[in-house]
Write a protein that holds these residues in place. Structure first.
Motif, PDB file in Angstrom:
ATOM      1  N   THR A   1      13.557  13.770 -48.426  1.00 10.76           N
ATOM      2  CA  THR A   1      12.322  14.346 -48.975  1.00 10.76           C
ATOM      3  C   THR A   1      12.304  14.288 -50.501  1.00 10.76           C
ATOM      4  OG1 THR A   1      13.267  16.581 -49.073  1.00 10.76           O
ATOM      5  CG2 THR A   1      12.131  15.982 -47.037  1.00 10.76           C
TER       6      THR A   1
ATOM      7  N   GLY B   1      14.338  18.019 -53.534  1.00 14.23           N
ATOM      8  CA  GLY B   1      14.251  17.839 -52.085  1.00 14.23           C
ATOM      9  C   GLY B   1      15.647  17.680 -51.519  1.00 14.23           C
TER      10      GLY B   1
ATOM     11  N   ILE C   1      13.490  23.454 -50.317  1.00 10.83           N
ATOM     12  CA  ILE C   1      14.545  22.443 -50.493  1.00 10.83           C
ATOM     13  C   ILE C   1      15.699  22.640 -49.512  1.00 10.83           C
ATOM     14  CG2 ILE C   1      16.311  21.558 -52.086  1.00 10.83           C
ATOM     15  CD1 ILE C   1      14.359  22.017 -54.387  1.00 10.83           C
TER      16      ILE C   1
ATOM     17  N   ARG D   1      21.260  18.645 -51.391  1.00 10.31           N
ATOM     18  CA  ARG D   1      20.055  19.304 -51.923  1.00 10.31           C
ATOM     19  C   ARG D   1      20.022  19.127 -53.428  1.00 10.31           C
ATOM     20  NH1 ARG D   1      23.120  23.647 -49.385  1.00 10.31           N
ATOM     21  NH2 ARG D   1      22.349  23.933 -47.271  1.00 10.31           N
TER      22      ARG D   1
END
Ligand SMILES: Cc1cc2nc3c(=O)[nH]c(=O)nc-3n(C[C@H](O)[C@H](O)[C@H](O)COP(=O)(O)OP(=O)(O)OC[C@H]3O[C@@H](n4cnc5c(N)ncnc54)[C@H](O)[C@@H]3O)c2cc1C
Length: 476
Positions: A303, A221, A315, A276
């Motif tokens: 996330t 995420g 992502i 990321r």
């Protein structure tokens, strides 16, 4: 239009195009024909492709007929799948569109997938996931799997498994003589080496077989921090990436969210720093590893969680609608923390153009020798610095990009062609050479002289044919 020798190349007449149309199953389109506009438009909208004819190939026989037609007339050949990377206008050439060749077949027993030339990653990822497997795809689900892999292919699982090109088992390619060859490391080691990294210089690939890896779930995420924390995030990221297991592949970027309805108010139009993550260890290990980054400050969005690999396309939150963009990059031996402030300032809210600046962490399996050697360059690089902007005024955009890359120039080894997004112009010969390790440039040029002496495949970042023993070619 001129050919590679500088003499005028002939334009195909209506009659010769009719002859070509009789030989291929897919559509053969001229400017003005129904479907021509749709066929020539792709994800990159910065410039219009202007081929003399488009062949909507349905299989290798169509590709072979199109290449034969071009070679007989001295016309250049251009190829297109997803249209994310085409760096040229294909002016007056024969454009082979592969989007109809989008089959994917996964064999769970051999852990391999057969990819059609035009298949996009989203389809391959979904098909592999049905068998608990994953390909070595990158950040964007809409990118063509075959072109991405021919350029190396730097994906979510890169530090653990290496480049996508390292996992290619065989390649079917139509060469400048219009013949289809099945190329493996054993059958033609030179061509197999050159195709992986040499991209579109040695033929039109009609399909390839790639290895898949047993990854079903990841801890992945993104974490999004306010733009005011950009420098802190970049410093923390550079420090963090000094000692990570190769199961952790990550990048950081400065991003501007679009100001559009549908996004939460606190993100709309906002400059942010986004980290990321794709980690193949357990979620508990992943949580522990990312703790120093979370400690930088509050996140606008976070996330990070255990997720199916099949959802990895979300992502990077990259836009999936066609637009005009321009981008460049540098493969770096290292990246000193002293660049953080100038880069943050050059790409921040006061920049004359909107910039998406990215730093991808390399190393791990990317640095190791692949099972079969390839022409993919700069494997020892530790970071990839990328810079991308919507294409407004070219000179302004280029000047900003140049200044950003200059900050990292002391550690630059060269470029990655996959992350050069042009504005309709081919790269200079020097820029193309910068994508390869020194000995490899000579070897690529010599092979090109052997398999494509007329430079039929020249509508690309061109490796010019050069048969000399060691000197590097002077022009593309
Ligand atoms: C939003 C975005 C995200 C990206 N993320 C990543 C990433 O994570 N990792 C990464 O490595 N790259 C990434 N890329 C770069 C991408 O891999 C390359 O631009 C790739 O070439 C795009 O493939 P395409 O089919 O979409 O583009 P196209 O423009 O259709 O093709 C790109 C090039 O490949 C050549 N080509 C196409 N088909 C063939 C063929 N059958 N045979 C021979 N040559 C062919 C063409 O000549 C063309 O120059 C990204 C690009 C974008 C725009």
């Amino acid at each position: 239009m001129t050919n590679h020798t500088g003499t005028p190349a002939s334009t195909p007449s209506t009659t010769t195009i009719d002859t070509l149309a009789e030989r291929v199953l897919g559509p053969v389109l001229r400017p003005g024909d129904d479907g021509f506009e749709q066929e020539r438009s792709g994800f990159q909208t910065a410039f219009q492709l202007r081929p003399a004819v488009i062949v909507g190939a349905t299989g290798s026989d169509d590709v072979s007929a199109a290449v034969g037609h071009a070679a007989e007339r001295g016309l250049p050949v251009a190829v297109r799948a997803g249209g994310h990377g085409a760096p040229f206008a294909a002016e007056g050439g024969v454009l082979i569109s592969t989007r109809r060749m989008d089959a994917v077949h996964v064999d769970p027993n051999t852990r391999t997938a057969r990819l059609g030339a035009g298949v996009r990653w989203e389809k391959v990822v979904a098909e592999a996931a049905r068998h608990g497997l994953a390909p070595l795809n990158g950040s964007s689900p809409g990118v063509g799997a075959v072109p991405y892999t021919l350029g190396g292919g730097l994906g979510h699982l890169a530090r653990r498994y290496g480049y996508a090109a390292d996992h290619v088992r065989s390649i079917d390619v139509v060469g400048a003589d219009a013949r289809l060859r099945h190329v493996t490391a054993d059958s033609d080691p030179d061509l197999f080496w050159a195709l992986r990294g040499g991209r579109d210089n040695f033929g039109v690939v009609t399909g390839m077989e790639v290895g898949l890896v047993p990854v079903e779930r990841i801890f992945g995420g993104s974490m999004v921090f306010d733009g005011g924390l950009v420098e802190e995030v970049l410093h923390a990221y550079l420090e963090w990436t000094r000692s990570l297991p190769e199961e952790m592949t990550s990048s950081v970027a400065t991003v501007v969210y679009p100001d559009v309805p549908g996004l939460p108010d606190h993100l709309r139009g906002r400059h942010v720093a986004q980290v990321r993550i794709a980690f193949t260890g357990t979620a508990a290990e992943g949580e522990q590893l990312v703790a120093p980054l979370r400690a930088v400050g509050p996140r606008l969005k976070d996330t990070l969680a255990e997720m199916p690999y099949a959802a990895s396309g979300a992502i990077y939150e990259e836009p999936d609608t066609p637009h005009a963009y321009c981008g460049d990059n540098a493969m770096l031996q290292r990246l000193d923390a002293s660049v953080v402030r100038p880069i943050a300032e050059l790409t921040g809210p006061d920049a004359p153009v909107m910039c998406v600046m990215g730093i991808r962490h390399l190393g791990g399996a990317l640095a190791g020798p692949p099972a079969a050697p390839s022409a993919v360059g700069h494997r020892a690089a530790r970071y990839l610095l990328t810079i991308l902007s919507p294409l407004g005024e070219r000179e302004v955009v280029r000047a900003v990009h140049r200044r950003v890359l200059e900050q990292a120039a002391p550690w630059a080894m060269g470029t990655s062609l996959n992350f050069v997004f042009g504005d309709g112009e081919r790269l200079s010969p020097e820029r193309v050479r910068a994508a390869y390790d020194p000995g490899d440039r000579t070897r690529l040029a010599a092979l090109k002289a052997r398999v494509d002496p007329a430079n039929t495949f020249r509508m690309n970042h061109n490796v010019a044919p050069h048969a000399g023993p060691s000197a590097e070619p002077a022009s593309g």
